[in-house]
Scaffold this motif. Structure first.
Motif, PDB file in Angstrom:
ATOM      1  N   HIS A  25       0.916  -1.320  -0.191  1.00 44.69           N
ATOM      2  CA  HIS A  25       0.375   0.229   0.032  1.00 44.69           C
ATOM      3  C   HIS A  25       0.881   1.439  -0.060  1.00 44.69           C
ATOM      4  O   HIS A  25       1.903   1.477  -0.121  1.00 44.69           O
ATOM      5  N   GLY A  29      -2.105   4.281   4.355  1.00 41.83           N
ATOM      6  CA  GLY A  29      -3.185   3.433   3.252  1.00 41.83           C
ATOM      7  C   GLY A  29      -2.899   2.227   4.846  1.00 41.83           C
ATOM      8  O   GLY A  29      -2.120   2.304   5.626  1.00 41.83           O
ATOM      9  N   THR A  34      -6.152  -0.875   1.608  1.00 43.35           N
ATOM     10  CA  THR A  34      -5.988   0.107   0.141  1.00 43.35           C
ATOM     11  C   THR A  34      -6.761  -0.908  -0.686  1.00 43.35           C
ATOM     12  O   THR A  34      -7.083  -0.391  -1.802  1.00 43.35           O
ATOM     13  N   TRP A  35      -6.605  -1.870  -0.484  1.00 45.73           N
ATOM     14  CA  TRP A  35      -6.994  -3.479  -1.411  1.00 45.73           C
ATOM     15  C   TRP A  35      -8.628  -3.416  -1.441  1.00 45.73           C
ATOM     16  O   TRP A  35      -9.082  -3.858  -2.224  1.00 45.73           O
ATOM     17  N   THR A  58      -0.093  -9.550   1.424  1.00 52.71           N
ATOM     18  CA  THR A  58      -0.612  -8.096   1.983  1.00 52.71           C
ATOM     19  C   THR A  58       0.986  -7.868   2.599  1.00 52.71           C
ATOM     20  O   THR A  58       1.107  -8.592   3.713  1.00 52.71           O
ATOM     21  N   HIS A 102       0.893   0.479  -4.778  1.00 55.62           N
ATOM     22  CA  HIS A 102      -0.504   2.076  -4.749  1.00 55.62           C
ATOM     23  C   HIS A 102       0.427   2.830  -4.560  1.00 55.62           C
ATOM     24  O   HIS A 102       1.758   3.176  -3.038  1.00 55.62           O
TER      25      HIS A 102
END
Length: 396
Positions: A25, A29, A34-35, A58, A102
């Motif tokens: 992230h 985030g 974030t996802w 993650t 991201h």
């Protein structure tokens, strides 16, 4: 928002996966939030649903805007080293890896790659060697306009990450050059996306120019979303998800499947100088049985050239190791993409030849770890494996 270092397996069978995908992230985030899209769905698990052989993880790290937190934060170099150590402790690097990042997460991923490549730790080195694909979603490779706006409008919000994002220190430019060089040398595929909508109708956080990582063959792709929404596809039909899936599928196709070198017919032995016991027919007999007797003269000439060079290398030296790696890659790609789905399925010769060209010759010539590899060299290795009884061209 993450307040501690985290690394978590989200979905996919870890024991049977061929490719680990790590989602990283950005500023303010969260490793899951974030996802997660507007439907409250953690969409990266859609990838595991659609692609057999992937494992989704993650990574989380402190990334606050606020001054009270910024005093506690590591700089990006420190955070990258911390996260690399955390990841290798969880087994990342033992098989091929892809990063999906991201915003600031992309800068962190680039610093992680640089730290891994430059380290003296072999486990760290493995991450650099195993990274096959990096996907940047609105990453400011040349600094971010919003970071400069935040510094001007809210001077007390002095997070180290804002300083990094602004590009004023020259750090982003140095990281830009470093990643580009490593990616080109290591054959890492790089994909980049950028937002088309202004965040809160104020500004584009990452412009098309800043979203360009500067890598050969990488053309940044526009997405109908703002900076926060670009990493939250609403469905599997969303263009950005369809695109991500395409690139991840291509990366997966280059990865050997787990257990491939275990006991079984035609699988990679330790020493290619010895013939396999599974199929003792000669090269000529195999080609005749496959209806390819007209190819024998050429095939025999090619395998003989490879054999003479290979056997001159002896048992233990760097050159033989490289030749063994090539033979293993040729065998694995032939069995995975040609023998099983084409030859065993009774595909016509033209289709088999096309699969050999695309999935064995072209694919291996494009891989940087083999250096400058010619199509003829791949064919030499392919026919040598046939002569050594490790592959066959007809149905069992």
């Amino acid at each position: 928002m993450t307040v501690s270092l985290q690394f978590k397996h989200m979905c996919g069978d870890k024991d049977s996966a061929a490719l680990d995908i790590v989602f990283i992230h950005g500023l303010t985030g969260d490793p899951e939030g974030t996802w997660t899209n507007g439907e409250e769905t953690f969409w990266p698990c859609w990838i595991a649903d659609d692609l057999e052989g992937v494992c989704i993880y993650t990574a989380g790290y402190p990334s606050s805007l606020f001054e009270k937190w910024s005093k506690k934060e590591m700089d990006l170099h420190e955070r990258a080293s911390s996260l690399v150590e955390h990841m290798v402790s969880h087994g990342i690097g033992t098989r091929p890896v892809a990063f999906v990042c991201h915003s600031l997460g992309g800068l962190l991923a680039k610093e992680m790659l640089r730290a891994a490549v430059e380290a003296q730790d072999e486990d760290w080195n493995a991450i650099g060697q195993q990274l096959k694909l990096t996907i940047f979603m609105a990453t400011p490779h040349k600094g971010a306009q919003l970071a400069s706006i935040l510094k001007f409008a809210f001077p007390r919000m002095s997070s180290r990450f804002i300083d990094t994002l602004s590009g004023d220190t020259g750090y982003v430019a140095d990281l830009y050059n470093g990643y580009r060089d490593i990616a080109q040398k290591s054959g890492i595929t790089t994909i980049a996306y950028y937002e088309k909508y202004k965040t809160k109708n104020v500004a584009l956080v990452v412009s098309p120019d800043s979203a360009d990582p500067g890598c050969l063959k990488t053309r940044p792709i526009a997405v109908d979303a703002d900076h926060a929404g670009i990493c939250k596809p609403a469905s599997k039909e969303a263009p950005v998800f369809v695109s991500l899936l395409r690139h991840l599928k291509k990366a997966l196709e280059t990865c050997p499947m787990p257990g491939f070198n275990e006991v079984g017919s035609g699988l990679s032995p330790d020493d290619y100088s010895q013939k396999s016991e599974d199929d003792r027919r000669t090269l000529q007999e195999k080609l005749i049985d496959a209806g390819k007797e007209h190819e024998y003269a050429t095939a025999n000439n090619l395998q003989s050239k490879f054999a003479r060079k290979y056997h001159r290398l002896g048992l233990f030296n760097e050159a033989k190791t490289k030749h063994d790696a090539l033979l293993s890659a040729v065998e694995q790609r032939f069995l995975t993409h040609v023998f099983g789905p084409k030859i065993c399925a009774g595909a016509p010769d033209a289709e088999v030849s096309a699969a050999v060209q695309e999935h064995v010759i072209d694919a291996l010539c494009a891989r940087a770890e083999f250096g400058v590899l010619s199509p003829t060299a791949v064919l030499q290795a392919l026919y040598y494996l046939t002569e050594q009884c490790h592959i066959q061209w007809d149905k069992p």
